[in-house]
Design a protein around this motif. Structure first.
Motif, short mmCIF file in Angstrom:
data_model
loop_
_atom_site.label_atom_id
_atom_site.label_comp_id
_atom_site.label_asym_id
_atom_site.label_seq_id
_atom_site.Cartn_x
_atom_site.Cartn_y
_atom_site.Cartn_z
N LEU A 518 0.82 -1.21 0.00
CA LEU A 518 0.00 0.00 0.00
C LEU A 518 0.86 1.26 0.00
N THR A 519 2.03 1.21 0.71
CA THR A 519 2.94 2.37 0.73
C THR A 519 3.49 2.63 -0.66
N GLU A 521 2.11 1.79 -3.53
CA GLU A 521 1.02 2.29 -4.37
C GLU A 521 0.76 3.76 -4.09
N LEU A 522 0.85 4.15 -2.82
CA LEU A 522 0.61 5.55 -2.46
C LEU A 522 1.69 6.46 -3.04
N HIS A 523 2.97 6.01 -2.93
CA HIS A 523 4.07 6.81 -3.50
C HIS A 523 3.90 6.97 -5.00
N THR A 525 1.13 6.91 -6.70
CA THR A 525 0.02 7.84 -6.95
C THR A 525 0.46 9.29 -6.75
N MET A 526 1.26 9.51 -5.69
CA MET A 526 1.74 10.87 -5.43
C MET A 526 2.67 11.34 -6.53
#
Length: 546
Positions: A518-519, A521-523, A525-526
């Motif tokens: 999830l980390t 995927e978040l990076h 996306t950012m």
């Protein structure tokens, strides 16, 4: 008078179901606007019935003529035999006097009088035809509408209507009997008129999904079947279809019913007559069930009903012997209907009653106490919460109460369910017919079968044995709860309180791996957001520069 033989008519190809529906609904359009939905419903259905009995009589007469030798038979004897009532009524065909025959009416539909003959009102002729048919067929006495010669009915349009009906032919369609075809058309019209009438439509038409669910759960096969507010008789008709589907004999069912509204009572009498069912059990006239039970002392094996919800003004007698579990409140008849049903059940009887959802948990005006006594008497067998929008005419969510006078093993099932109640939450079932109406799917794997099979597996019925069904609680859908559990819940009978929530798919991914994924995927996306933001700034700068 119509000629005795109409070979050209008999040779006419029978209409398909689609042709009949298209033709007859166009007929309804001719009256729409000049009459209310409630009025043109009665006009159209009466004419549909008149055309059907005339066509069925013609067909039987031609078959009989052939059987008797046709042109080779003695003409005097042939005519006598062709007029023998037993040759028609014994084959489920209604007698049609000459002045009630469709050919006779059709001749005057557009003022086609004989030379020198005085003009005849088509409305008056139709009313006289209704009288003639009722006089010739005892089962139809007091049933058919006599509304065609009234000032509010445009006689010109009525004549056009009769003329349009000439193209509809109720005869054999493949292997389908004319009666089956007529029954389907009648139900089609009832459904369409219920939609057209809006709220009032629910008084004479129960959605097929609800009717079939009740019939499939109760499985009425023999004995007395009763509906204290029978509407147009849909529960009875579906019961007959159920028996015939199981290759049983529908004559093993004795129909009893009551209806408070005159027009609706007539619809029910006609509906049963069309389906070849004895309609004498509906009484000789309409009447309020609470004011006077027309079948006193008759114990019913099955009760299936969809009473009007939440009636605030009803005929209430606090000393009525039917209030075994408590006097129902004056401002709501729900528990009056429930107690009337229980009062009418035979020692091994069972029932299905459609109710507003509020009936499952209401504690106002003593309703909670009445419900508690019914539960403690072990009369509730199953509660089903239905999906919304089954009724086009009302947004009130509904449930079905199922009752059984005896839940011991051997009294309709192999499993002893004394002290237990089956809860089924069917709110998520169904599909949208259109934006306003939902229906439950049919078929062996459909929604109705799922509900019925769950009940039969729980009860261990013959159907469960045949299908090799076994019962187990399914979180989010069904739960067998004890009376003690229900008591602990304040005697509320809402299925959602007991079935819980459906099990979600088990998540087997380790926590540390899930956090890392999830980390990442978040990076990602950012990063994408930063690139997009830079590009937007470049475009805005270019626009400003220009």
């Amino acid at each position: 008078m119509p000629p005795r033989t109409r070979k050209a008519d008999v040779a006419q190809a029978p209409s398909t179901m689609k042709e009949l529906k298209d033709t007859l609904w166009k007929a309804a359009d001719k009256l729409r606007g000049s009459l209310s939905a409630a009025q043109y419903k009665d006009v159209i259905l009466g004419l549909v019935f008149l055309k059907y009995v005339s066509d069925a009589y013609d067909e039987r007469r031609e078959v009989l003529r052939t059987e008797l030798g046709g042109d080779d038979a003695d003409p005097v004897q042939l005519e006598m035999d062709l007029d023998d009532p037993d040759e028609y009524q014994g084959y489920g065909v209604f007698l049609v006097p000459d002045n009630a025959h469709w050919d006779y009416l059709s001749k005057y539909a557009k003022g086609r009088n004989e030379p020198g003959e005085s003009p005849k009102s088509i409305g008056l002729l139709i009313d006289e035809a209704m009288d003639a048919i009722m006089g010739a067929n005892e089962s139809l006495l007091g049933t058919l509408p006599r509304i065609y010669n009234r000032d509010n009915i445009d006689q010109r349009r009525l004549g056009e209507l009769v003329d349009l009906f000439n193209s509809a032919k109720f005869s054999r369609h493949g292997d389908q009997k004319a009666r089956d075809l007529m029954g389907e058309v009648y139900e089609y019209f009832l459904g369409n008129f219920a939609r057209a009438e809006g709220k009032r439509g629910g008084e004479f038409f129960t959605p097929p999904s609800l009717v079939r669910t009740i019939v499939e759960v109760l499985e009425p096969d023999t004995g007395r079947i009763y509906d204290p507010c029978c509407g147009s008789g849909g529960m009875f008709v579906q019961s007959e279809k159920f028996v015939e589907y199981r290759h049983g004999d529908a004559q093993d069912l004795a129909v009893y019913g009551q209806e408070a509204i005159e027009e609706t009572w007539r619809l029910a009498k006609m509906n049963l007559a069309i389906h070849g069912m004895d309609n004498k059990g509906l009484g000789t006239r309409w009447g309020d069930t609470f004011a006077r039970d027309q079948h006193p002392g008759v114990a019913m094996d099955y009760v299936m009903t969809n009473p009007p919800f939440n009636i605030k003004d009803w005929t209430r007698n606090i000393e009525d012997p039917r209030w075994v579990f408590g006097v129902p409140p004056a401002n709501n008849a729900n528990y009056a209907w429930i107690q009337h049903v229980l009062y009418k059940l035979a020692p091994n009887g069972s029932a299905g009653v459609v109710m507003a959802n509020g009936s499952m948990s209401s504690n106002s005006n003593g309703e909670g106490d009445i419900r508690a006594r019914i539960v403690e008497s072990d009369l509730v067998s199953c509660m089903v919460a239905m999906p919304t929008q089954l009724f086009r005419s009302t947004g009130i969510p509904v449930c079905v109460w199922f009752f059984a006078k005896d839940k011991k093993a051997g009294s309709g099932g192999a499993v002893d369910r004394s002290g237990e109640v089956l809860f089924i939450d069917a709110r998520e079932l169904g599909y949208m017919v259109d934006r306003a109406e939902r229906a439950l799917s049919d078929g062996p794997d459909g929604d109705i079968a799922r509900i019925a099979d769950t009940y039969h597996a729980w009860r261990g019925t013959k159907s469960a044995a045949e299908k090799r069904l076994t019962y187990e609680d399914v979180p989010g859908f069904c739960k067998s709860a004890t009376v003690d559990e229900i008591k602990a819940a304040g005697y509320a009978l809402t299925p959602g309180r007991y079935v819980g929530t459906a099990n979600s798919a088990e998540d087997l991914e380790p926590v540390d791996q899930k956090i890392a994924r999830l980390t990442k995927e978040l990076h990602s996306t950012m990063d994408s957001s930063d690139v997009l933001g830079l590009r937007v700034r470049e475009i805005l700068a270019a626009l400003t520069h220009d």
